[in-house]
Enzyme design. Structure first.
Site, PDB file in Angstrom:
ATOM      1  N   LYS A  86       0.833  -1.210   0.000  1.00 44.26           N
ATOM      2  CA  LYS A  86       0.000   0.000   0.000  1.00 44.26           C
ATOM      3  C   LYS A  86       0.859   1.248   0.000  1.00 44.26           C
ATOM      4  O   LYS A  86       0.649   2.177  -0.788  1.00 44.26           O
ATOM      5  CB  LYS A  86      -0.919  -0.027   1.225  1.00 44.26           C
ATOM      6  CG  LYS A  86      -1.633   1.264   1.523  1.00 44.26           C
ATOM      7  CD  LYS A  86      -2.655   1.632   0.479  1.00 44.26           C
ATOM      8  CE  LYS A  86      -3.138   3.048   0.680  1.00 44.26           C
ATOM      9  NZ  LYS A  86      -4.410   3.329   0.066  1.00 44.26           N
ATOM     10  N   CYS A 137      -3.943  11.157   2.225  1.00 50.02           N
ATOM     11  CA  CYS A 137      -3.078   9.993   2.001  1.00 50.02           C
ATOM     12  C   CYS A 137      -1.638  10.369   1.648  1.00 50.02           C
ATOM     13  O   CYS A 137      -0.737  10.240   2.457  1.00 50.02           O
ATOM     14  CB  CYS A 137      -3.671   9.116   0.909  1.00 50.02           C
ATOM     15  SG  CYS A 137      -5.433   8.873   1.085  1.00 50.02           S
TER      16      CYS A 137
HETATM   17  N1  SAJ Z   1      -1.591  15.134  -8.137  1.00 46.46           N
HETATM   18  C1  SAJ Z   1      -0.654  15.878  -8.891  1.00 46.46           C
HETATM   19  N2  SAJ Z   1      -0.224  15.367 -10.092  1.00 46.46           N
HETATM   20  C2  SAJ Z   1      -0.670  14.160 -10.569  1.00 46.46           C
HETATM   21  C3  SAJ Z   1      -1.611  13.414  -9.776  1.00 46.46           C
HETATM   22  C4  SAJ Z   1      -2.051  13.937  -8.572  1.00 46.46           C
HETATM   23  O1  SAJ Z   1      -0.230  16.959  -8.497  1.00 46.46           O
HETATM   24  O2  SAJ Z   1      -0.253  13.773 -11.652  1.00 46.46           O
HETATM   25  C5  SAJ Z   1      -2.039  15.666  -6.844  1.00 46.46           C
HETATM   26  C6  SAJ Z   1      -3.570  15.800  -6.728  1.00 46.46           C
HETATM   27  O3  SAJ Z   1      -3.987  17.048  -7.231  1.00 46.46           O
HETATM   28  C7  SAJ Z   1      -3.796  15.693  -5.224  1.00 46.46           C
HETATM   29  C8  SAJ Z   1      -2.723  14.711  -4.793  1.00 46.46           C
HETATM   30  O4  SAJ Z   1      -1.740  14.695  -5.842  1.00 46.46           O
HETATM   31  O5  SAJ Z   1      -3.587  16.926  -4.571  1.00 46.46           O
HETATM   32  C9  SAJ Z   1      -3.234  13.302  -4.538  1.00 46.46           C
HETATM   33  O6  SAJ Z   1      -3.991  12.936  -5.618  1.00 46.46           O
HETATM   34  P1  SAJ Z   1      -4.456  11.400  -5.867  1.00 46.46           P
HETATM   35  O7  SAJ Z   1      -5.148  11.326  -7.144  1.00 46.46           O
HETATM   36  O8  SAJ Z   1      -3.332  10.532  -5.678  1.00 46.46           O
HETATM   37  O9  SAJ Z   1      -5.511  11.196  -4.779  1.00 46.46           O
HETATM   38  P2  SAJ Z   1      -5.775  10.538  -3.382  1.00 46.46           P
HETATM   39  O10 SAJ Z   1      -4.763  10.927  -2.419  1.00 46.46           O
HETATM   40  O11 SAJ Z   1      -7.164  10.903  -3.169  1.00 46.46           O
HETATM   41  O12 SAJ Z   1      -5.715   8.937  -3.615  1.00 46.46           O
HETATM   42  C10 SAJ Z   1      -4.540   8.213  -3.469  1.00 46.46           C
HETATM   43  C11 SAJ Z   1      -4.612   7.103  -4.505  1.00 46.46           C
HETATM   44  N3  SAJ Z   1      -3.338   6.422  -4.555  1.00 46.46           N
HETATM   45  C12 SAJ Z   1      -2.814   6.082  -5.743  1.00 46.46           C
HETATM   46  O13 SAJ Z   1      -3.333   6.324  -6.788  1.00 46.46           O
HETATM   47  C13 SAJ Z   1      -1.502   5.353  -5.683  1.00 46.46           C
HETATM   48  C14 SAJ Z   1      -5.724   6.134  -4.120  1.00 46.46           C
HETATM   49  O14 SAJ Z   1      -5.724   5.028  -4.984  1.00 46.46           O
HETATM   50  C15 SAJ Z   1      -5.499   5.640  -2.679  1.00 46.46           C
HETATM   51  O15 SAJ Z   1      -6.440   4.713  -2.290  1.00 46.46           O
HETATM   52  C16 SAJ Z   1      -5.532   6.843  -1.792  1.00 46.46           C
HETATM   53  O16 SAJ Z   1      -4.439   7.698  -2.140  1.00 46.46           O
HETATM   54  C17 SAJ Z   1      -5.386   6.360  -0.350  1.00 46.46           C
HETATM   55  O17 SAJ Z   1      -6.417   6.290   0.304  1.00 46.46           O
HETATM   56  O18 SAJ Z   1      -4.294   6.014   0.056  1.00 46.46           O
END
Ligand code: SAJ
Length: 438
Positions: free
Chosen positions: A210, A264
């Site tokens: 994870k 997360c």
């Molecule tokens: N972000 C960027 N650039 C990107 C992708 C995202 O700047 O290319 C930013 C987003 O705007 C956001 C942050 O990163 O602020 C996190 O975005 P996210 O899409 O990763 O969203 P979370 O945190 O809601 O979800 C993540 C996911 N993890 C992965 O994709 C590896 C989700 O699958 C997990 O279940 C979740 O964390 C968790 O609960 O751990």
């Protein structure tokens, strides 16, 4: 009838409880928040930004297969499976705060029934289940793991904003205290959610998986942000570059932006950093990635200063419209959102900040009112900043916005929703994270 108890009815716990109820189990959700318990028992769901979830909660409560309670005793002591979904944030020193996990382990241990299986869905560092949860369950219950009860880690892997669909499609990873625990838990998720499962050696390994997938994302976002900062200086558009790279089979695109928020990614790294340091190994890349991503909000403030400067203005005394405060698109969640620091810094520097976010219309966030209409936030603005790539902002009418804003305003795109050419054609001085200044 299978009886399942879910500890913690948050953005992961409630859909987990509701989907098991929908699958035919008798589910009790336990939460410490009175308002959450009464809302659920009224068939209501506080996550209206989770497609499909409100209906599942409503129908499951109506059918009597889902109920919520403040009192864990009866439901834990009669459950076949007890699923732990409590939050695991980091504290102000960036150390993992496992207090909820410890508290819930005492509670579950107190009422644990022989033959039950305890499942940890919360995200924790590798070894925390073995070192904190297991001994507490045994000490409180007087029972032995493996012999009297089962224990497994099955970390949630759901994408907030898309959780119901994810829980029914993304394979689940299961690491049990013993093979029997692993097999029982895998069978549970396979039968109830219709997903594949990956069986792993132990809880520690499941938790490492994870964290690895979340840190892989955080580090790659940091790399994208580093490219952005570099290419801005070299006059190259980082988004154009990343989109082109994505045509290669082994390039997974991540995009630069205002930073990384949410419950997360900004915290998960510290679970591994703290375990690593305890074990005498400092994860440098993971730590550096946090620093790079945490600096991006300040970079957005710099871009606002540069764009206003193009218009012979300063941040001090300017009216700045922030479009989007949520930590990511289409969710109603500002947990650790990078935009809070942008708003705070701009306000400290003497700007008058107006906020619009379709998920928070008419509410107060960061001590500021959120406008009900986009135009109200943009009216007479000297600069417009896009902080979140909500769907509503994907088709902004920049010609119209340039008429609503102050004449010859500036536009800063921190989430790649507009092209520089469109902004300039509409008369804006343009800056974007990783974009060529125009
Ligand atoms: N972000 C960027 N650039 C990107 C992708 C995202 O700047 O290319 C930013 C987003 O705007 C956001 C942050 O990163 O602020 C996190 O975005 P996210 O899409 O990763 O969203 P979370 O945190 O809601 O979800 C993540 C996911 N993890 C992965 O994709 C590896 C989700 O699958 C997990 O279940 C979740 O964390 C968790 O609960 O751990």
């Amino acid at each position: 009838m299978l009886r399942i108890t879910v500890m913690g009815l948050g953005r992961i716990g409630l859909p987990t409880a509701a989907l098991f109820a929908k699958a035919g189990a008798k589910v009790t959700g336990v939460d410490v928040r009175k308002e959450v318990v009464s809302e659920v028992n009224a068939g209501m769901c506080m996550f209206n930004d989770e497609p499909g979830l409100p209906d599942i909660v409503k129908s499951s409560v109506k059918a009597g297969s889902l109920r919520a309670t403040l009192a864990p005793k009866d439901s834990v002591s009669s459950a076949h499976f007890v699923i732990i979904c409590v939050p695991t944030p980091v504290d102000e020193t960036k150390s993992p705060d496992y207090s909820s996990i410890e508290r819930v382990s005492h509670t579950v241990g107190n009422f644990l029934r022989r033959g039950s299986v305890v499942i940890v869905e919360s995200t924790v560092g590798p070894g925390i289940v073995e070192e904190k949860v297991l001994p507490t369950l045994e000490a409180e219950s007087g029972l032995k793991a493996g012999k009297d009860f089962g224990l497994a880690s099955c970390p949630e892997r759901s994408d907030p904003g898309n959780i119901v669909q994810n829980m029914r499609s993304v394979p689940r990873i299961v690491g049990g205290f013993d093979t029997k625990s692993t097999d029982l838990v895998a069978a549970l998720y396979e039968s109830a959610f219709g997903v594949k499962t990956i069986k792993l050696s132990d809880p520690k390994t499941a938790n490492a998986v994870k964290l690895t997938e979340n840190l892989f994302r955080d580090v790659n976002i940091a790399l994208a942000n580093e490219f952005a900062l570099l290419y801005e200086k070299l006059g190259v558009d980082a988004v154009e570059v990343i989109n082109a790279c994505a045509t290669k089979y082994n390039f997974m695109p991540h995009f630069p932006g205002a930073g990384v928020g949410g419950p997360c990614l900004p915290s998960n790294s510290y679970y591994l950093i703290s375990e690593g340091i305890k074990a005498g190994n400092i994860p440098y890349i993971i730590r550096l990635a946090r620093e790079i991503n945490d600096r991006m909000p300040d970079h957005v403030v710099e871009l606002v200063g540069e764009a206003l400067n193009d218009r012979k203005k300063t941040i001090k005394g300017s009216r700045i419209a922030i479009l989007g405060i949520a930590y990511k698109p289409n969710v109603k969640d500002v947990q650790l959102t990078p935009i809070e620091r942008v708003v705070t810094r701009l306000t400290e520097m003497g700007a008058e900040v107006q906020i619009y976010d379709p998920m928070f219309k008419g509410e107060e966030v960061f001590g500021l009112p959120v406008c009900v209409k986009l135009e109200s936030a943009v009216r007479n603005a000297d600069c417009i900043v896009v902080g979140t790539a909500h769907d509503e902002f994907k088709h902004l009418d920049l010609q119209n916005l340039s008429r609503v804003a102050r004449r010859r305003a500036a536009f800063v795109d921190a989430r790649n929703v507009v092209t520089a050419a469109t902004a300039v054609r509409a008369g804006f001085a343009f800056r974007g994270v990783g974009r060529k200044p125009r």
